[in-house]
Design an enzyme around this catalytic site. Structure first.
Site, mmCIF file in Angstrom:
data_model
loop_
_atom_site.group_PDB
_atom_site.id
_atom_site.type_symbol
_atom_site.label_atom_id
_atom_site.label_comp_id
_atom_site.label_asym_id
_atom_site.label_seq_id
_atom_site.Cartn_x
_atom_site.Cartn_y
_atom_site.Cartn_z
ATOM 1 N N GLU A 45 11.597 11.346 -5.150
ATOM 2 C CA GLU A 45 10.466 10.633 -5.774
ATOM 3 C C GLU A 45 9.428 11.596 -6.330
ATOM 4 O OE1 GLU A 45 10.633 7.530 -6.157
ATOM 5 O OE2 GLU A 45 11.643 6.598 -4.453
ATOM 6 N N GLU A 70 -11.690 -7.724 7.311
ATOM 7 C CA GLU A 70 -12.056 -6.383 6.837
ATOM 8 C C GLU A 70 -11.184 -5.827 5.717
ATOM 9 O OE1 GLU A 70 -13.112 -3.641 9.907
ATOM 10 O OE2 GLU A 70 -14.191 -5.199 10.991
ATOM 11 N N HIS A 93 4.294 7.550 0.828
ATOM 12 C CA HIS A 93 5.193 6.417 0.570
ATOM 13 C C HIS A 93 6.010 6.140 1.825
ATOM 14 C CE1 HIS A 93 8.488 3.995 -0.861
ATOM 15 N NE2 HIS A 93 9.369 4.970 -0.677
ATOM 16 N N HIS A 111 8.397 2.645 4.001
ATOM 17 C CA HIS A 111 9.051 1.338 3.874
ATOM 18 C C HIS A 111 8.453 0.375 4.909
ATOM 19 C CE1 HIS A 111 12.795 3.605 2.104
ATOM 20 N NE2 HIS A 111 11.725 3.668 1.316
ATOM 21 N N HIS A 145 11.196 -2.833 -1.531
ATOM 22 C CA HIS A 145 11.395 -1.415 -1.245
ATOM 23 C C HIS A 145 10.341 -0.909 -0.246
ATOM 24 C CE1 HIS A 145 12.268 2.900 -2.875
ATOM 25 N NE2 HIS A 145 11.696 2.946 -1.704
#
Ligand code: 13P
Ligand code: ZN
Length: 267
Positions: free
Chosen positions: A113, A166, A136, A138, A207
């Site tokens: 990525e 919040e 990143h 999952h 994803h």
């Protein structure tokens, strides 16, 4: 001068990979992290390995010359803290690609990525000079939510804000959501970076999620908050007997905390 593995940022990153794995958000090789080094941090570690150049097209110009700590493609976040030399490295970003200057032993390479990371850093730096990290993973419930919720930035943001009082304070800029896309290519990197011009969190349908911020803790906190809201959504959306938090109540929270919510979501 010290080895790069002794940098505070590398230690924090290794710690975070393990935490995220414990949360069930980084199965097998899932997830990747990158961290833009400051000039001060660049001077703190020595380079004792032969640099390895890797070509990559379309590097954003505001990143040329910058240094990035980044996780290796295929790295297992359960094991990163005990194998930093192979699973985490430092790259120097160049016009035609990047040079690996530390780590990535055993011929490893940065995450698949990498485009998303580079383009996301570039986009966030344009709007926030304190920006430093992209995380990143999952995260489970936010991924689940993309199967039962409309995939629209405003609608998804409103639903998440409505789950925990919040949320609107933590991410008043909302979230962006992308439809399902192939991961790892320049296209998803560009689409992600476009969303990041006006928010810090992007959800990749079916994803996972990524968040940006000025520190690893900052970005991780955003993911935790979004996923907590998504968990409550998933546990209640088909059995609610109350109206939940109203627009007026959310505006009252913003008023009290001096927060400006993203326009076009609350009436
Ligand atoms: P990498 O192992 O290449 O980092 O890919 C993991 C991932 O989560 C892809 O989206
Ligand atoms: Zn992923």
């Amino acid at each position: 001068m010290t080895k790069y593995t002794e940098l505070t940022a590398v230690k924090e990153l290794a710690d975070l990979t393990y935490t995220m794995w414990q949360m069930g958000w980084d199965e097998k090789n899932g997830g990747n992290i990158s961290y833009l080094l400051s000039e001060k941090e660049v001077k703190e570690f020595y380079r004792d390995q032969v640099p390895r150049f890797i070509e990559l097209k379309n590097i954003p110009s505001n990143l040329i010359g910058r240094y990035l700590i980044i996780t290796a493609s295929g790295s297992n976040f359960r094991l990163v803290k005990d194998s930093i030399e192979t699973t985490v490295g430092v790259i120097k970003i160049k016009q035609e690609g990047y040079t690996i200057i530390a780590g990535f032993e055993n011929n490893n390479q940065p995450t698949s990525e990498i485009y998303m990371h580079l383009l996301s850093h570039s986009a966030r730096l344009e709007v926030d000079p304190t920006h430093r990290v992209v995380v990143h993973n999952h995260a489970t419930e936010i991924s689940e939510m993309t199967f039962v919720h409309e995939l629209d930035d405003k609608a998804l943001t409103r639903s998440l804000w409505g789950m925990v009082t919040e949320c609107i304070i933590v991410f008043p800029d909302g979230v962006g959501v992308l439809p399902w896309m192939v991961c790892g290519n320049e296209e998803i990197g560009k689409a992600t970076a476009k969303k990041l011009t006006n928010c810090r969190i992007v959800i990749w349908s079916h994803h996972g999620i990524l968040a940006t911020g000025s520190s690893l803790n900052d970005a991780f906190g955003l993911i935790e908050t979004v996923n907590k809201a998504a968990k409550i959504y998933m546990n209640t959306f088909d059995k609610r007997i109350t109206k939940g938090i109203t627009d007026k109540q959310l505006l009252d929270v913003c008023d009290f905390f001096g927060v400006t919510p993203k326009k076009g979501i609350l009436n």
